[in-house]
Design a protein around this motif. Structure first.
Motif, mmCIF file in Angstrom:
data_model
loop_
_atom_site.group_PDB
_atom_site.id
_atom_site.type_symbol
_atom_site.label_atom_id
_atom_site.label_comp_id
_atom_site.label_asym_id
_atom_site.label_seq_id
_atom_site.Cartn_x
_atom_site.Cartn_y
_atom_site.Cartn_z
ATOM 1 N N ASN A 54 -6.811 -7.819 -6.680
ATOM 2 C CA ASN A 54 -8.114 -7.820 -7.344
ATOM 3 C C ASN A 54 -8.511 -6.401 -7.733
ATOM 4 O OD1 ASN A 54 -8.995 -6.701 -4.784
ATOM 5 N ND2 ASN A 54 -9.109 -8.782 -4.007
ATOM 6 N N SER A 55 -9.802 -6.083 -7.674
ATOM 7 C CA SER A 55 -10.248 -4.753 -8.091
ATOM 8 C C SER A 55 -9.734 -3.645 -7.184
ATOM 9 C CB SER A 55 -11.782 -4.703 -8.132
ATOM 10 O OG SER A 55 -12.328 -5.051 -6.874
ATOM 11 N N ILE A 56 -9.473 -3.960 -5.924
ATOM 12 C CA ILE A 56 -8.944 -2.937 -5.017
ATOM 13 C C ILE A 56 -7.554 -2.507 -5.475
ATOM 14 C CG2 ILE A 56 -8.190 -2.493 -2.641
ATOM 15 C CD1 ILE A 56 -10.515 -4.318 -1.735
ATOM 16 N N THR A 57 -6.765 -3.460 -5.953
ATOM 17 C CA THR A 57 -5.451 -3.129 -6.517
ATOM 18 C C THR A 57 -5.598 -2.490 -7.889
ATOM 19 O OG1 THR A 57 -4.325 -4.871 -5.285
ATOM 20 C CG2 THR A 57 -3.256 -4.098 -7.300
ATOM 21 N N GLU A 58 -6.415 -3.088 -8.750
ATOM 22 C CA GLU A 58 -6.587 -2.550 -10.098
ATOM 23 C C GLU A 58 -7.109 -1.112 -10.055
ATOM 24 O OE1 GLU A 58 -8.514 -3.881 -14.406
ATOM 25 O OE2 GLU A 58 -9.350 -4.725 -12.564
ATOM 26 N N GLY A 59 -8.067 -0.851 -9.161
ATOM 27 C CA GLY A 59 -8.672 0.476 -9.077
ATOM 28 C C GLY A 59 -7.745 1.558 -8.563
ATOM 29 N N TRP A 60 -6.647 1.137 -7.939
ATOM 30 C CA TRP A 60 -5.682 2.111 -7.417
ATOM 31 C C TRP A 60 -5.145 2.988 -8.544
ATOM 32 C CZ3 TRP A 60 -2.269 0.228 -2.808
ATOM 33 C CH2 TRP A 60 -1.700 1.322 -2.162
ATOM 34 N N SER A 61 -4.913 2.400 -9.700
ATOM 35 C CA SER A 61 -4.376 3.154 -10.844
ATOM 36 C C SER A 61 -5.388 4.149 -11.400
ATOM 37 C CB SER A 61 -3.947 2.193 -11.953
ATOM 38 O OG SER A 61 -2.827 1.434 -11.548
ATOM 39 N N ASN A 62 -6.681 3.919 -11.136
ATOM 40 C CA ASN A 62 -7.721 4.823 -11.622
ATOM 41 C C ASN A 62 -8.012 5.948 -10.637
ATOM 42 O OD1 ASN A 62 -8.126 3.197 -13.937
ATOM 43 N ND2 ASN A 62 -9.481 1.844 -12.787
ATOM 44 N N HIS A 63 -8.106 5.612 -9.353
ATOM 45 C CA HIS A 63 -8.491 6.590 -8.341
ATOM 46 C C HIS A 63 -7.321 7.373 -7.755
ATOM 47 C CE1 HIS A 63 -12.723 5.323 -8.083
ATOM 48 N NE2 HIS A 63 -12.269 4.101 -8.278
ATOM 49 N N ASN A 64 -6.123 6.810 -7.833
ATOM 50 C CA ASN A 64 -4.954 7.471 -7.255
ATOM 51 C C ASN A 64 -3.721 7.186 -8.121
ATOM 52 O OD1 ASN A 64 -3.036 7.119 -4.185
ATOM 53 N ND2 ASN A 64 -3.455 8.986 -5.331
ATOM 54 N N PRO A 65 -3.783 7.542 -9.421
ATOM 55 C CA PRO A 65 -2.718 7.188 -10.355
ATOM 56 C C PRO A 65 -1.365 7.789 -10.005
ATOM 57 C CG PRO A 65 -4.195 8.798 -11.344
ATOM 58 C CD PRO A 65 -4.852 8.337 -10.078
ATOM 59 N N GLU A 66 -1.376 8.920 -9.295
ATOM 60 C CA GLU A 66 -0.118 9.575 -8.952
ATOM 61 C C GLU A 66 0.758 8.706 -8.044
ATOM 62 O OE1 GLU A 66 -3.493 11.682 -6.596
ATOM 63 O OE2 GLU A 66 -3.184 10.768 -8.570
ATOM 64 N N PHE A 67 0.157 7.739 -7.358
ATOM 65 C CA PHE A 67 0.929 6.842 -6.513
ATOM 66 C C PHE A 67 1.944 6.044 -7.328
ATOM 67 C CE2 PHE A 67 1.335 2.535 -4.601
ATOM 68 C CZ PHE A 67 2.005 2.883 -3.435
ATOM 69 N N PHE A 68 1.593 5.735 -8.572
ATOM 70 C CA PHE A 68 2.445 4.909 -9.420
ATOM 71 C C PHE A 68 3.391 5.721 -10.303
ATOM 72 C CE2 PHE A 68 -1.211 2.364 -8.346
ATOM 73 C CZ PHE A 68 -0.683 1.101 -8.116
ATOM 74 N N GLU A 69 3.088 6.991 -10.466
ATOM 75 C CA GLU A 69 3.837 7.815 -11.410
ATOM 76 C C GLU A 69 5.293 8.003 -10.981
ATOM 77 O OE1 GLU A 69 1.596 11.404 -11.705
ATOM 78 O OE2 GLU A 69 -0.064 10.471 -12.802
ATOM 79 N N GLY A 70 6.201 7.787 -11.932
ATOM 80 C CA GLY A 70 7.614 8.003 -11.689
ATOM 81 C C GLY A 70 8.279 6.952 -10.823
ATOM 82 N N LYS A 71 7.585 5.846 -10.576
ATOM 83 C CA LYS A 71 8.134 4.774 -9.741
ATOM 84 C C LYS A 71 8.117 3.458 -10.519
ATOM 85 C CE LYS A 71 5.834 7.006 -5.842
ATOM 86 N NZ LYS A 71 4.669 6.889 -4.947
ATOM 87 N N PRO A 72 9.000 2.539 -10.159
ATOM 88 C CA PRO A 72 9.021 1.241 -10.843
ATOM 89 C C PRO A 72 7.950 0.310 -10.283
ATOM 90 C CG PRO A 72 10.773 1.294 -9.221
ATOM 91 C CD PRO A 72 10.113 2.657 -9.181
ATOM 92 N N TYR A 73 6.719 0.838 -10.186
ATOM 93 C CA TYR A 73 5.599 0.088 -9.641
ATOM 94 C C TYR A 73 4.722 -0.432 -10.787
ATOM 95 C CZ TYR A 73 6.527 2.126 -4.991
ATOM 96 O OH TYR A 73 7.094 2.505 -3.804
ATOM 97 N N ILE A 74 4.363 -1.688 -10.712
ATOM 98 C CA ILE A 74 3.551 -2.315 -11.763
ATOM 99 C C ILE A 74 2.277 -2.858 -11.141
ATOM 100 C CG2 ILE A 74 3.452 -4.149 -13.489
ATOM 101 C CD1 ILE A 74 6.519 -3.947 -13.660
#
Length: 237
Positions: A54-74
């Motif tokens: 939900n929003s807790i997952t969706e908001g992860w890309s906004n508040h901590n985008p570096e977690f997803f950078e350079g990884k095969p995370y969707i």
């Protein structure tokens, strides 16, 4: 007075438009339809991970985008969603993307009653259905605990904390009994009142950057553990 009336009219129009859109696409299948179509099949050796929530997952890309950078995370989180909505879109937003692992984080909006009254048993049933769908399609499953919450700003007075604790016990038991990975965010983020620690949130429910920084290594460890598990029977890799 005219400006107040205009503001109220615009607010009412926005609310009605949102309700109409949800009525036309209740599970919000169109949210990621275009993005999904652009995704290529995972390359050989790629260990794709889909985060469903939900929003807790969706908001992860906004508040901590570096977690997803350079990884095969969707990231396939949608704000406000409940588990029945996620179950409807699970094939499109998870299975069809052919991940190695799915990380499911859901249930708090069910407790809030976003799409109607819901018991913890009903929430567990939907989470189990998502896990079973994933396993049937050869996807390894990480079931996340619901984050702590003492109250909801959009629906105050519901006293969610006991329901969160009860739901997490159910999720952990199911994960343990079925060989799934249980991702425990709750223990690391709860305060003495079983709410979300103030330093990890901006509204008592959603994590801020510091909150996501606590969640990140826990998620990474759970994903690594799931990756080591035997491939569930289902589609071939």
């Amino acid at each position: 007075m005219r400006n107040i009336k205009l503001t109220f009219t615009l607010l009412l129009f926005t609310m009605l438009s949102t309700e109409f859109a949800l009525a036309q696409d209740w599970p919000q299948l169109n949210k990621y339809k275009e993005a999904n179509a652009k995704l290529e099949t995972p390359a050989p050796g790629e260990k794709r991970v889909v985060f469903m929530g939900n929003s807790i997952t969706e908001g992860w890309s906004n508040h901590n985008p570096e977690f997803f950078e350079g990884k095969p995370y969707i990231n396939r989180g949608i704000g406000g969603q409940t588990t029945p909505q996620m179950l409807v879109r699970f094939r499109q937003d998870v299975i069809d993307l052919k991940p190695e692992v799915v990380v499911i984080l859901a249930g708090i909006n069910d407790i809030a009653g976003n799409t109607g009254p819901s018991t913890v048993e009903m929430i567990e049933d939907n989470l189990i259905s998502m896990a079973q769908l994933a396993k049937a399609n050869g996807i390894k499953v990480v079931l996340s605990s619901v984050l702590p919450a003492l109250d909801f700003s959009w629906r105050p007075g519901m006293e969610p904390a006991p329901k969160v604790i009860a739901l997490n016990k159910m999720i952990k038991r199911y994960a343990d009994e079925n060989g799934l990975v249980y991702l425990d965010y709750f223990s690391a983020m709860a305060d003495a009142q079983q709410g979300l620690k103030s330093e990890y949130t901006y509204d008592g429910v959603h994590p801020n950057k510091a909150g996501y920084e606590v969640m990140a290594p826990l998620a990474e460890a759970a994903i690594a553990k799931a990756m080591k598990q035997k491939q569930p029977k289902g589609r071939s890799k």
